[in-house]
Design a protein around this motif. Structure first.
Motif, mmCIF file in Angstrom:
data_model
loop_
_atom_site.group_PDB
_atom_site.id
_atom_site.type_symbol
_atom_site.label_atom_id
_atom_site.label_comp_id
_atom_site.label_asym_id
_atom_site.label_seq_id
_atom_site.Cartn_x
_atom_site.Cartn_y
_atom_site.Cartn_z
ATOM 1 N N LEU A 206 33.843 4.859 21.292
ATOM 2 C CA LEU A 206 34.351 4.967 19.921
ATOM 3 C C LEU A 206 33.591 4.029 18.996
ATOM 4 O O LEU A 206 33.294 2.886 19.346
ATOM 5 C CB LEU A 206 35.843 4.629 19.893
ATOM 6 C CG LEU A 206 36.786 5.611 20.598
ATOM 7 C CD1 LEU A 206 38.208 5.085 20.568
ATOM 8 C CD2 LEU A 206 36.707 6.989 19.938
ATOM 9 N N ARG A 207 33.285 4.550 17.820
ATOM 10 C CA ARG A 207 32.553 3.741 16.843
ATOM 11 C C ARG A 207 33.472 3.404 15.673
ATOM 12 O O ARG A 207 34.263 4.241 15.237
ATOM 13 C CB ARG A 207 31.329 4.493 16.341
ATOM 14 C CG ARG A 207 30.300 4.796 17.414
ATOM 15 C CD ARG A 207 29.254 5.751 16.905
ATOM 16 N NE ARG A 207 29.849 7.026 16.524
ATOM 17 C CZ ARG A 207 29.214 7.965 15.835
ATOM 18 N NH1 ARG A 207 27.979 7.757 15.426
ATOM 19 N NH2 ARG A 207 29.811 9.100 15.539
ATOM 20 N N SER A 208 33.341 2.227 15.188
ATOM 21 C CA SER A 208 34.152 1.809 14.049
ATOM 22 C C SER A 208 33.585 2.425 12.772
ATOM 23 O O SER A 208 32.426 2.852 12.706
ATOM 24 C CB SER A 208 34.155 0.290 13.932
ATOM 25 O OG SER A 208 32.856 -0.190 13.629
ATOM 26 N N SER A 209 34.415 2.468 11.733
ATOM 27 C CA SER A 209 33.966 3.001 10.445
ATOM 28 C C SER A 209 32.821 2.161 9.885
ATOM 29 O O SER A 209 31.955 2.672 9.169
ATOM 30 C CB SER A 209 35.135 3.033 9.461
ATOM 31 O OG SER A 209 35.696 1.729 9.306
ATOM 32 N N LYS A 210 32.806 0.880 10.224
ATOM 33 C CA LYS A 210 31.735 0.021 9.762
ATOM 34 C C LYS A 210 30.405 0.415 10.394
ATOM 35 O O LYS A 210 29.352 0.391 9.742
ATOM 36 C CB LYS A 210 32.061 -1.441 10.102
ATOM 37 C CG LYS A 210 31.038 -2.438 9.569
ATOM 38 C CD LYS A 210 31.450 -3.861 9.897
ATOM 39 C CE LYS A 210 30.423 -4.860 9.358
ATOM 40 N NZ LYS A 210 30.799 -6.261 9.678
ATOM 41 N N GLU A 211 30.449 0.825 11.679
ATOM 42 C CA GLU A 211 29.225 1.225 12.373
ATOM 43 C C GLU A 211 28.648 2.518 11.803
ATOM 44 O O GLU A 211 27.434 2.712 11.773
ATOM 45 C CB GLU A 211 29.498 1.396 13.868
ATOM 46 C CG GLU A 211 29.756 0.099 14.607
ATOM 47 C CD GLU A 211 30.077 0.336 16.065
ATOM 48 O OE1 GLU A 211 29.340 -0.161 16.930
ATOM 49 O OE2 GLU A 211 31.078 1.042 16.347
ATOM 50 N N ARG A 216 26.231 7.461 6.714
ATOM 51 C CA ARG A 216 26.911 8.538 6.000
ATOM 52 C C ARG A 216 26.007 9.267 5.005
ATOM 53 O O ARG A 216 25.881 10.496 5.053
ATOM 54 C CB ARG A 216 28.128 7.964 5.274
ATOM 55 C CG ARG A 216 28.983 9.006 4.572
ATOM 56 C CD ARG A 216 30.296 8.384 4.084
ATOM 57 N NE ARG A 216 31.114 9.358 3.386
ATOM 58 C CZ ARG A 216 31.072 9.573 2.067
ATOM 59 N NH1 ARG A 216 30.238 8.857 1.321
ATOM 60 N NH2 ARG A 216 31.848 10.480 1.510
ATOM 61 N N ILE A 217 25.369 8.542 4.107
ATOM 62 C CA ILE A 217 24.551 9.168 3.061
ATOM 63 C C ILE A 217 23.331 9.892 3.660
ATOM 64 O O ILE A 217 23.114 11.079 3.370
ATOM 65 C CB ILE A 217 24.122 8.148 2.001
ATOM 66 C CG1 ILE A 217 25.352 7.528 1.330
ATOM 67 C CG2 ILE A 217 23.209 8.800 0.970
ATOM 68 C CD1 ILE A 217 26.233 8.525 0.612
ATOM 69 N N PRO A 218 22.510 9.204 4.494
ATOM 70 C CA PRO A 218 21.366 9.939 5.075
ATOM 71 C C PRO A 218 21.806 11.098 5.964
ATOM 72 O O PRO A 218 21.094 12.100 6.066
ATOM 73 C CB PRO A 218 20.623 8.865 5.878
ATOM 74 C CG PRO A 218 21.594 7.750 6.060
ATOM 75 C CD PRO A 218 22.496 7.779 4.880
ATOM 76 N N ALA A 219 23.005 10.991 6.590
ATOM 77 C CA ALA A 219 23.498 12.092 7.409
ATOM 78 C C ALA A 219 23.789 13.322 6.560
ATOM 79 O O ALA A 219 23.489 14.459 6.952
ATOM 80 C CB ALA A 219 24.747 11.663 8.168
ATOM 81 N N ARG A 295 23.621 10.775 14.676
ATOM 82 C CA ARG A 295 24.374 9.559 14.944
ATOM 83 C C ARG A 295 25.723 9.554 14.246
ATOM 84 O O ARG A 295 26.688 8.975 14.745
ATOM 85 C CB ARG A 295 23.561 8.336 14.491
ATOM 86 C CG ARG A 295 22.355 8.026 15.344
ATOM 87 C CD ARG A 295 22.734 7.654 16.766
ATOM 88 N NE ARG A 295 23.628 6.527 16.809
ATOM 89 C CZ ARG A 295 23.238 5.268 16.964
ATOM 90 N NH1 ARG A 295 21.939 4.990 17.065
ATOM 91 N NH2 ARG A 295 24.110 4.290 17.011
ATOM 92 N N TYR A 296 25.792 10.190 13.085
ATOM 93 C CA TYR A 296 27.017 10.134 12.288
ATOM 94 C C TYR A 296 28.093 11.089 12.804
ATOM 95 O O TYR A 296 29.276 10.785 12.737
ATOM 96 C CB TYR A 296 26.688 10.459 10.830
ATOM 97 C CG TYR A 296 27.881 10.361 9.904
ATOM 98 C CD1 TYR A 296 28.399 9.119 9.535
ATOM 99 C CD2 TYR A 296 28.500 11.507 9.415
ATOM 100 C CE1 TYR A 296 29.485 9.017 8.682
ATOM 101 C CE2 TYR A 296 29.588 11.417 8.561
ATOM 102 C CZ TYR A 296 30.081 10.178 8.202
ATOM 103 O OH TYR A 296 31.163 10.085 7.365
ATOM 104 N N GLN A 297 27.681 12.231 13.319
ATOM 105 C CA GLN A 297 28.663 13.219 13.762
ATOM 106 C C GLN A 297 29.437 12.713 14.976
ATOM 107 O O GLN A 297 28.912 11.982 15.817
ATOM 108 C CB GLN A 297 27.962 14.528 14.128
ATOM 109 C CG GLN A 297 27.416 15.279 12.935
ATOM 110 C CD GLN A 297 26.939 16.655 13.329
ATOM 111 O OE1 GLN A 297 27.728 17.577 13.440
ATOM 112 N NE2 GLN A 297 25.639 16.784 13.556
ATOM 113 N N ASP A 298 30.676 13.144 15.064
ATOM 114 C CA ASP A 298 31.499 12.797 16.218
ATOM 115 C C ASP A 298 31.007 13.523 17.465
ATOM 116 O O ASP A 298 30.531 14.655 17.395
ATOM 117 C CB ASP A 298 32.961 13.173 15.957
ATOM 118 C CG ASP A 298 33.598 12.300 14.891
ATOM 119 O OD1 ASP A 298 33.177 11.135 14.768
ATOM 120 O OD2 ASP A 298 34.490 12.793 14.176
#
Length: 324
Positions: A206-211, A216-219, A295-298
């Motif tokens: 699990l990744r934290s929202s901070k990670e 987010r933007i480049p994704a 990396r961003y997607q679950d």
């Protein structure tokens, strides 16, 4: 291959690779849940050159025969598929012995077939037994180097994969009464796999929202500029591999070879039309934002286990298709 896996399986982890030093010629074994994708993952992280035993029917076409052998593959034939399977397999096993004697290593999957499930299947012992007996007769000290593989899913991308190396097994310790106790070797290898394997889908860390915040933007940029390319290949492979277990393997292979060409084409075109440095920027920007998207997607973990998937797709589409 390692570079491509960073995009396709950003959740890949390798464990205890120091236990696989390949000090002696080795027969490499592993569980076999995901077609030839399993061999690709092992080969990418093995520090030596490996030859692969693969299903013989794939070598029927002359061009395929040349290409597959050029990729260090050797054919193994099943009795029901070829009337001369015994003779052909003898030639293959003789070649295996020549390669082992030259210090190379042979990968085979003792389960014999892949079913897209997490449990270890019964072994088909013929090939392994033949190699062990031949190595004893040739006076060749061979080790068994085992790995375990686990996946979060056989359908969803991005992926989480765990590759774990086990301690090698010295087959010379199984010589008694002027013969190799092949049954004991195989049983001990199977027990080692059973003790190490986790026979449930791999749950990604699990990744934290901070990670994930910085991705987010480049994704989003990667999604809106390039997801169409992935979708084209995904939908095509779903149709071409329907009812089989080859979806993951062929999708990865298609993306591995075609996506760099797409990036190169777009970069050269932009460089010609807008200037050299625009082309250089695009050459970095496209794979960078695609990596951010991966990396961003679950990472989706399958919930149905012990049921061969065989590319059975529901109507909901692939989870995580849209970047939230």
């Amino acid at each position: 291959m390692r570079l491509g896996l960073k995009w396709y399986a950003p959740g890949l982890t390798v464990k205890h690779l120091q236990l696989a030093p390949y000090s002696y010629p080795a027969i490499v074994l592993a569980n076999h849940p995901n077609s030839f994708f399993d061999a690709l993952v092992i080969a990418a992280y093995a520090p030596v050159k490996i030859c692969f035993l693969a299903r013989g029917d794939a070598f029927k076409h002359p061009v395929a025969n040349i290409v597959l052998r050029g990729l260090y593959m050797l054919p193994v034939y099943k009795r029901g598929d070829d009337e001369e399977s015994g003779i052909k397999n003898d030639f293959t096993f003789d070649e295996c012995m020549r390669r082992l004697a030259a210090g190379q290593h042979i990968l085979l999957f003792p389960e014999g077939k892949s079913r897209n499930i997490w449990e270890l299947q019964p072994f088909m012992n013929g090939g392994l037994t033949s190699l062990l007996e031949r190595s004893y007769k040739a006076g060749l000290p061979v080790q068994i180097q085992a790995y375990t593989l686990n996946y979060n899913s056989f359908q969803h991308v991005p992926k989480a994969i765990e590759l774990r190396a086990l301690s090698p097994l010295d087959t010379t310790e199984y010589i008694a009464g002027h013969q190799m106790r092949t049954g004991d070797v195989i049983q001990d290898v199977r027990n080692d796999l059973l003790e190490t394997m986790v026979m449930t889908p791999l749950v990604a860390k699990l990744r934290s929202s901070k990670e994930t915040y910085w991705w987010r933007i480049p994704a989003k940029i990667g999604y809106y500029t390039q997801f169409w390319f992935y979708r084209l290949w995904r939908n095509y492979m779903k149709k071409k591999t329907a009812g089989t277990i080859f979806y993951d393997s062929l999708l990865f292979a298609a993306l591995l070879f075609s996506y760099p060409l797409l990036v190169l084409f777009c970069s050269i075109l932009a460089g010609k039309l807008l200037g050299f440095w625009v082309g250089v920027f695009l050459f970095i920007f496209l794979p960078g934002t695609a990596y951010a998207m991966a990396r961003y997607q679950d990472t989706v973990t399958e919930t149905e286990t012990n049921i061969p998937k065989r590319n059975s797709w529901n109507n909901r589409g692939e989870a995580g298709e849209k970047v939230q």
